[in-house]
Enzyme design. Structure first.
Site, mmCIF file in Angstrom:
data_model
loop_
_atom_site.group_PDB
_atom_site.id
_atom_site.type_symbol
_atom_site.label_atom_id
_atom_site.label_comp_id
_atom_site.label_asym_id
_atom_site.label_seq_id
_atom_site.Cartn_x
_atom_site.Cartn_y
_atom_site.Cartn_z
ATOM 1 C CE LYS A 81 3.053 5.422 10.034
ATOM 2 N NZ LYS A 81 4.150 5.281 9.008
ATOM 3 C CB SER A 156 3.329 8.211 6.321
ATOM 4 O OG SER A 156 4.191 7.021 6.721
ATOM 5 C CB SER A 180 6.859 6.401 6.211
ATOM 6 O OG SER A 180 6.125 6.783 5.054
#
Lengths: 501, 537
Positions: A81, A156, A180
């Site tokens: 990420k 997310s 997330s």
């Protein structure tokens, strides 16, 4: 496109590399070209680090060709990420304020994986600064759900979820401050692990809400998860909140024997408004686990519903503070329009931050200001303490908790971007594990049809089962998830990914 | 500057905020080096100091230990736990947009520091201004409350290059460990402030917690000053903070100036503005810096990146056991053991390393005295009854006073000129003591001693051999001096006659001639004594 290496377990990839059936460079090229051809519309990557990945793969190959045992993750590609700082590789947090930011150092987890000679393919898309549950606050466009490109992958860690689901990387690092990792894992039909707070290092991971931020990953099975956890965990002298707790051999200790295991099912997690088929899948999974020999106990966590509200105060408070460093002075976006120092601040930040970051800065600043601090922040911390105690109490009775991860399947793409409340609703089943610092995983437990009237052609969309454990209880959640995946095939179902336009 | 008259109608209320940069190897929350002497900007920085994304603070254990030591030395309470908080404001020298500080759980609180001030009492209260000689100094002990002492990190420095349309920031100082000490408003004059600051500085230096250099900025003090009528117990509604003070002398001057300025406003029926003033050392006055008192909202909240600090009884006991002798104890001991005048004691106390050296010299002296008294059991060290000023034996009190004088004068001056500490001096305490012995025994003159000292300080070495090398041995041998005197008396009949006729001046002339005869090495005491004898019928 061949799926030769996509969706292979880490154990299989390890064997192929050790056997020299494939080189790390070939494996890396395979995933890079898969990304190149299939990620255009999915948009799961912000930055593909092709050059660096191939260099890293070469290093791994050299290591593999020299005598001796190879580290388990050596030569195996992964994605991270864009919250993880990667030395020399652009790291944006999906925000324009860091658009051109090249980190001068590696996050501790990234450097641990580097030491293992794992191969970083690139940086995945996400909600801007991880603010959101849809991926839609990214400054680099939405990520789409590989199961249905009209839908969101959740967030997310949207790009990491989509990337693993689409077979772009065997695993992808994510961050989980309020669900997330688990959210996208459930919505994308993959396994997602969020550690105990302090189990691994936050150093070099862009802070969202420091007291809840955790780093984990999305992957293809609990077995893989147990492997990866061993290599990224441990106390870090650079993160004072990591704990002096030894890292067990999670993979070696995996046990599918659930006899004598007590499992709590908190009734508050089956809340009003859940999609019926989602609840059905989760109930079926719980039944299956009971059939494996575990004792199922209905428990109550009466303060559960306060979690979201507490999160809605603590999260923006810490966000408003953590984002203060993005001031246009030392790094990141600096306005070209400033007449004075105040304008350097106001314009750089106005131009650089997205709407959701601004909303959280405003909320957090308000909540922390004199006169409101006691009413909001302090009270929220008190309730947080209640939640922590409530979990501690229940874990005296049971080994793990089973709950749905999300109350629904993948929502339609685009509905979150104009709805600031969306994230708070999507997070309601996952935030409490963050408030209490508990480890949790989400494992795929079937498919359900959405209730938004637009039924996809396939049988339905992935549903996730959440397993929450006590502090440092990673082994317990892995064992339950592992046992479940020994008798189910849901984690082996993958979407048909087409190249789109 | 404007001159304000002195007034006794009002008295001052002064509290201090003192920032001390702790002498740690690395910074408060990062491994970047802490070096206040670094001149090249942005050298002592790393990703944490510059607040790169993803960085986290880790509290410096040594800084915590030093802070706790200072707290204990200031008689503070140290709670079982303490925590860090974030204090938010935007400024380019503050990389994170917040400073990690301590808000409501400082490492130490509720302590005190006792100081001794001397009051000047006039002989009679009604006489406006008694002559200098009639002033009596009365010593008075004062207890200054320490509200709290907490740890925080320093900011960087903004640099404004002259004539250029931009500013620069140097982060060398950013993140250095800072101890903020806050006192109760219990100081009442510039002089008290100076004594308090000196004592505090000495304590911190004795602990090795900081070099407390006001000029370098490793100690910074900001007094808050207001004045009220004598007897009033409530605090005035305003206070004036003075910044930009870089010596204790200026602190004293700034406070006295402010007291006079504020008194004048009050006497005129006004109320001084609540402002921040700056000390202007060129014009010896305070100048308003900021009058807009924005009520800053720092939005403090507990630092989530740092765990709570815990202080166990064992840890604190260990610190107590490690506590070095502090200035107050040393003051008492020096007065008792060495019989030195107060001024000498205070001056010695101001230089910790010098007190160590001084005591090493004394222990050398004591060793000789012991040896000597073992050899001459019947000798009385302080026997002056014979009336003769010559004493072969060692006089401890005299030697100690000599040691103190030499330490505070020639030795201090030489060390300061080289910017070194006593421990780094070439001259050993043994040789230093040897030199004092030669002086006290009359083997060398005072001016010769200074020459010898110079050589010893530069190159080291035995004083006796240096005396010989330089040919500085003082002639104390009576027969040699008598011979020289005989010559002088014979050659200066007129002067002898003048002296006998009552002209004291001629005695001095004859001594001078004798000294010349002895090439400047004659012992003046012996010359005086013998000459007197020879000229007395």
């Amino acid at each position: 496109m061949t799926e030769e290496f996509a969706y292979k377990s880490l154990t299989e990839l390890r064997k192929l590399l050790d056997d020299k059936s494939v080189s790390s460079v070939e494996l890396t090229q395979y995933f890079l070209s898969r990304i190149k051809s299939l990620d255009k519309d999915l948009n799961s990557f912000i930055t593909v680090a092709e050059k660096e990945a191939l260099e890293q793969a070469k290093i791994a190959d050299d290591f593999i060709s020299s005598p001796g045992e190879n580290p388990f993750l050596c030569g195996i590609p992964y994605a991270a990420k864009d919250m993880f700082l990667t030395k020399g590789i652009r790291t944006t947090a999906a925000s324009k304020i860091l658009d051109q930011y090249i980190p001068p150092y590696d996050a501790t987890i990234i450097s641990k994986l580097k030491n293992e000679k794992a191969v970083l393919l690139g940086k995945t898309n996400q909600d801007q600064f991880a603010h959101g549950s849809s991926g839609e606050s990214s400054a680099y466009g939405f990520t789409l759900n590989p199961w249905d490109k009209t839908r969101m992958p959740a967030g997310s860690s949207s790009g990491s979820g989509a990337s693993v689901a689409a077979g772009f990387s065997p695993y992808a690092l994510g961050t989980d401050t309020g669900g997330s990792i688990r959210g996208p894992a459930a919505i994308c039909g993959v396994t997602g692990y969020k550690p105990t707070y302090g189990r691994n290092s936050r150093y070099g991971v862009i802070s969202m809400a420091s007291s809840m931020d955790t780093q984990g990953f999305l992957c293809l099975s609990v077995e893989d998860a147990a492997h990866i956890t061993e290599y990224i965990s441990g106390q870090d002298e650079k993160d004072a909140t990591t704990g002096p707790v030894e890292v067990p051999k999670y993979h070696k200790n995996l046990s599918a024997d659930l006899k004598g295991i007590k499992i709590g099912v908190p009734k508050e997690y089956f809340m009003e408004g859940m999609e019926p088929e989602v609840e059905q899948r989760v109930r079926e999974a719980i039944k299956q686990i009971e059939d494996l020999g575990a004792e199922i106990i209905e428990v109550s966590l009466p303060n559960t519903h306060y979690g979201q509200m507490v999160y809605a105060i603590i999260c923006p408070s810490e966000v408003s503070s953590n984002l203060a460093k993005y001031d246009g002075i030392r790094f990141g976006h600096t306005t070209k329009e400033a007449k004075d120092l105040m304008e350097v601040y106001t314009k750089s930040r106005a131009e650089g931050f997205g709407d959701e970051a601004k909303r959280r800065i405003m909320t957090g600043t308000y909540v922390l200001s004199a006169g409101y601090y006691d009413a909001y922040y302090k009270r929220a911390q008190k309730i947080r303490r209640l939640l922590v105690n409530e979990f501690a109490e229940v874990f005296k009775q049971v080994d793990v908790l089973l709950t749905p991860t999300q109350p629904n399947v993948a929502p339609k793409s685009g509905i979150a971007q104009n709805d600031p409340i969306f994230a708070y609703i999507a997070d309601r089943l996952v935030v409490n594990a963050n408030l209490a610092g508990l480890p949790a995983i989400s494992v795929p437990c079937g498919f359900a049809r959405p209730t938004d009237g637009d039924t996809p052609s396939m049988d339905g969309l992935p549903v996730g089962l959440q397993i929450i454990g006590p502090q440092w209880g990673e082994q317990k959640i892995f064992n339950v998830g592992y046992a479940y995946q020994q008798v189910t095939e849901w984690h082996k179902k993958h979407p048909e990914v087409s190249s789109g336009q | 500057m404007k001159e304000y008259p002195k007034s006794t109608e009002y008295c001052a209320v002064i509290g201090f905020e003192i920032h001390v940069e702790l002498a740690t190897k690395s910074k408060m929350f990062s491994p970047a080096p802490n070096n206040p002497d670094e001149k090249t900007p942005n050298t002592n920085i790393d990703e944490i100091v510059t607040a790169q994304p993803g960085t986290l603070p880790v509290a410096n254990k040594e800084a915590i230990r030093l802070a706790a030591m200072v707290g204990l030395a200031l008689n503070c309470k140290i709670d079982e736990w303490s925590k860090f908080d974030r204090k938010h404001y935007f400024y380019p020298d503050l990389p994170k947009g917040y400073q990690i500080s301590q808000y409501d759980q400082p490492i130490s609180r509720d302590g005190y520091l006792d100081i001794v001030v001397s009051d000047t009492l006039s002989a009679s209260s009604d006489s406006a201004s008694p002559p200098e000689g009639e002033k009596n100094k009365v010593l008075r002990s004062m207890r200054i409350g320490i509200t709290r002492a907490h740890l925080e990190e320093d900011a960087g420095k903004n640099v404004h290059p002259e004539g250029l349309p931009y500013s620069l920031v140097d982060y060398n100082r950013a993140g250095c460990a800072l101890l903020e000490i806050v006192t109760e408003p219990e100081i009442e004059s510039g002089e008290e402030a100076k004594i308090f600051l000196t004592e505090l500085r000495n304590i911190i230096r004795y602990l090795g917690a900081s070099d407390c250099d006001m000029e370098k900025g490793t100690m910074r003090c900001e007094p808050n000053i207001s004045v009220r009528k004598p007897g009033e117990t409530t605090l005035p509604k305003y206070k004036v903070e003075v910044k930009n003070i870089n010596s204790f002398k200026f602190a004293e001057a700034a406070i006295n100036y402010e007291i006079a300025r504020q008194t004048e406003i009050l006497k005129d029926g006004g109320i001084p503005k609540q402002v921040t003033m700056g000390w202007n050392e060129k014009d010896n006055c305070t100048v308003e810096q900021r009058s807009k008192e924005e009520a800053n909202d720092y939005r403090y909240f507990p630092e989530p990146d740092l765990p709570i600090l815990q202080f166990t009884k064992e840890y604190l006991n260990k610190l107590r056991a490690e506590m070095p002798e502090l200035p107050a104890q040393k003051r008492g001991r020096f007065k008792e053991e060495y019989n030195l005048p107060d001024a000498d004691v205070e001056n010695l106390l101001n230089w910790k390393e010098l007190t160590f050296y001084f005591e090493e010299v004394i222990s050398e002296i004591d060793e000789w005295i012991e040896q000597e008294s073992n050899g001459n059991n019947n000798h009385n060290n302080n026997d002056n009854s014979s009336g003769t000023p010559r004493r072969a034996e060692l006089d401890r009190n005299l030697l100690i006073k000599l040691a103190s004088n030499w330490c505070l004068q020639d030795f201090s001056a030489a060390l300061n000129a080289k910017l070194i500490n006593p421990a780094d001096a070439t001259i050993t305490p043994e040789n230093f003591a040897e030199l004092l012995k030669l002086i006290q025994q009359g083997k060398i003159s005072g001016s010769a001693a200074k020459q010898v000292f110079k050589v010893m300080f530069e190159k080291g070495g035995e004083p006796l051999s240096i005396v010989n090398d330089l040919g500085l041995t003082q002639v104390s041998d009576e027969s040699a001096i008598a011979a020289a005197l005989d010559k002088v008396i014979a050659a200066n009949e007129k002067a002898v006659a003048d002296y006998k006729a009552g002209q004291q001046k001629s005695f001095g002339f004859l001594v001078g001639m004798a000294m010349k005869e002895l090439k400047g090495k004659g012992n003046p005491q012996v010359i005086n004594e013998l000459l007197k004898k020879k000229l007395t019928p």
